[in-house]
Motif scaffolding. Structure first.
Motif, short mmCIF file in Angstrom:
data_model
loop_
_atom_site.label_atom_id
_atom_site.label_comp_id
_atom_site.label_asym_id
_atom_site.label_seq_id
_atom_site.Cartn_x
_atom_site.Cartn_y
_atom_site.Cartn_z
N UNK A 96 1.00 -1.14 0.06
CA UNK A 96 0.28 -0.06 -0.29
C UNK A 96 1.43 1.30 0.17
N UNK A 97 2.41 0.96 0.87
CA UNK A 97 2.81 2.11 1.05
C UNK A 97 2.99 2.69 -0.48
N UNK A 138 8.07 0.91 6.50
CA UNK A 138 7.75 0.15 7.47
C UNK A 138 7.84 -0.89 8.95
N UNK A 139 6.80 -0.28 9.84
CA UNK A 139 7.14 -0.50 11.16
C UNK A 139 7.38 -1.53 11.19
N UNK A 181 -3.34 -0.92 10.84
CA UNK A 181 -3.10 -0.24 9.90
C UNK A 181 -2.87 0.91 9.52
N UNK A 182 -4.36 1.71 9.66
CA UNK A 182 -5.02 2.90 10.16
C UNK A 182 -4.60 3.80 11.03
N UNK A 186 -0.57 2.88 7.53
CA UNK A 186 -0.07 2.23 6.83
C UNK A 186 0.92 1.47 7.40
N UNK A 187 2.09 1.33 7.83
CA UNK A 187 3.39 1.90 8.08
C UNK A 187 3.85 0.25 8.35
#
Ligand code: ADP
Ligand code: MG
Length: 488
Positions: free
Chosen positions: A398-399, A425-426, A465-466, A470-471
């Motif tokens: 998504x990112x 991304x986390x 995610x929100x 998204x990360x």
């Protein structure tokens, strides 16, 4: 290859089989004309590219352009056809104001290329072999201009004498969809070879469309020939119209006249132009100004050695070397630039992921904005950079789409952008756990329900995610949620 090629159309009296053969006229890519040194450039001022040979002044003699012969041979090889070392130029005699010689030099009895095959791939995944009957070289005519003056017609001789290849198929085509696939494939092959630019809107390619219908198992029916159809869509429309017209006539007890018809793009119908009885007798005879054309096998071999990899072979290689699906491979090889772009992106990377990004995001965006690879704001390197970040797990799909948007509109190095705008991304489970705990604490009702309705897990994933914009790594989110909610 799929089984027997059959396509039946339902009529009032039962099934009909459609039979189609196409004659494709393709302008040879060459700087000068077939028998003169005049330029072939498109769009020049009227009558600015006409030599004394082209306008047939007395005493002028044609001189065969070797490059046009080479182009015809390359095309024959690309169409997997027999190359005839002996061929001959004939005069096809007729009067028309755009034909100053009073005859067209063509090849009648002895064409330069004989039988061959083209493979067509249809949307449902089936593929068929369509036979090639022959390919011959001929001169194009000029162009009459009827809309320049209320009382006169004018004529532009720029096209006069430009080399055409007429590629004649066997009557192996069974539907308008197949006809469109055939012309598309022939055009792709010619473009790969560089022997015709295939630009139908500039008149570089057009087709005569022969159509008949018959009861399955019967002999071939009487055909009509719709002349000079200049787009792939119109070819399909002309066929569909002819098929239903012919079935109507036959089912009413009538007969099909073997005739020449014209397609009217405005109304989508074909109209009779002249019947077989009025057909020309062209009085073909060998052109006395030209020797028969004899080429050496070594000339053919030399051209063969230098042919580029063609779409069918490229498709097979993409399937076997990159593990792509036949569908994806087919999309990517549909033109050389696309295939080349994909190979650059895929080099040293996950090829399926690369194919997915090239086809869906990249081609999708090009289409949407009416751009081509040559004018695209993203290079193969940049797209490859996005793919790398996904592969490494630095960004989610998504990112990656957001990143693609940024690179598309602002340019730059994808890895740097991700760093600078902290889009990474986390994957740090501690950070994800904190978010998960918070969501669980704030939604006791949902926590209660998810015990009986595990589908609700998706809702929790969405919330996390929100919250993380998204990360958060979706896989980690899933695992942590399941553990904390006491699922599976
Ligand atoms: P011509 O030179 O008069 O146009 P050809 O014999 O060269 O005639 O055939 C021209 C095209 O018509 C070829 O592509 C061939 O496959 C196709 N064709 C021939 N017979 C039929 C038929 N009965 N129905 C449909 N197409 C046909
Ligand atoms: Mg014909």
């Amino acid at each position: 290859m799929s089984g027997e090629n059959k396509n039946l159309v339902q009529g009032a009296t039962g099934d009909w089989e459609v039979v189609i053969g196409l004659e494709v006229h393709a302008q040879v890519t060459s700087n000068s004309k077939l028998f003169s040194g005049a330029s072939t450039e498109f769009g020049a001022p009227q009558n600015s590219q006409v030599s004394l040979v082209d306008c047939a002044l007395p005493g002028m003699l044609p001189v065969l352009n070797e490059e046009c012969v080479a182009q015809a041979v390359r095309t024959g090889l690309g169409l997997k056809s027999e190359i005839n070392l002996f061929s001959r130029f004939d005069r096809k005699n007729y009067f028309y104001p755009d034909l100053p010689q009073g005859y067209q030099i063509s090849q009648f009895q002895y064409p330069i290329v004989g039988e061959g095959t083209v493979i067509i791939d249809l949307k449902d995944g089936s593929s068929y072999e369509i036979g090639i009957e022959r390919l011959h070289l001929e001169q194009d005519a000029g162009k009459s201009l009827h809309d320049q003056h209320p009382d006169f017609s004018y004529v532009d001789f720029n096209r006069t004498g430009v080399a055409l290849m007429e590629i004649v198929s066997k009557p192996d085509i069974r539907s308008s969809e197949q006809a469109r696939a055939y012309v598309t494939k022939v055009r792709t092959i010619l473009r790969y070879l560089g022997t015709c630019d295939g630009n139908m809107d500039q008149g570089s390619m057009r087709a005569d469309v022969n159509v008949s219908v018959r009861k399955p198992g019967d002999e071939l029916g009487t055909r009509t020939e719709t002349k000079n159809v200049n787009s792939i869509r119109f070819i399909g429309q002309a066929i569909d119209y002819e098929v239903s017209r012919q079935i109507d006539v036959l089912e009413d007890g009538g007969e099909i006249n073997q005739e020449t018809r014209l397609f009217d793009p405005k109304s989508g119908v074909t109209r009779s132009m002249r019947s077989k009885e009025e057909a020309h007798d062209y009085r073909y005879f060998p052109c006395p100004d030209l020797l028969p054309l004899e080429i050496e096998q070594s000339f053919v071999d030399g051209l063969k050695k230098d042919l580029p990899e063609l779409p069918d072979e490229k498709k097979q290689r993409f399937i076997s070397d990159f593990g792509l699906s036949p569908y994806d491979a087919g999309v990517l090889v549909s033109d050389r630039a696309s295939a080349g772009f994909f190979e650059e992106v895929a080099k040293g990377r996950d090829a399926k992921l690369a194919a997915n990004w090239v086809i869906n995001e990249y081609f999708g965006r090009l289409n949407k904005e009416g751009k081509e690879i040559a004018t695209s704001p993203i290079s193969a390197d940049q797209l490859g950079g996005v793919v790398d970040l996904i592969s490494k797990g630095d960004i989610s799909g998504k990112i990656a789409k957001d990143l693609f948007d940024i690179v598309w509109s602002e340019g730059g190095d994808p890895a740097k952008i991700v760093e600078e705008r902290s889009m990474k991304q986390v994957t740090d489970t501690g950070a994800i756990e904190a978010v998960v705990d918070e969501i669980i604490a704030n939604n006791p009702d949902q926590v209660e329900k998810v015990k009986d309705k595990p589908q609700l897990l998706g809702w929790f994933v969405g919330q996390v995610m929100k919250e993380s914009k998204g990360k958060a790594n979706p896989q980690a989110v899933n695992e942590i949620l399941k553990a904390k909610l006491g699922l599976g």
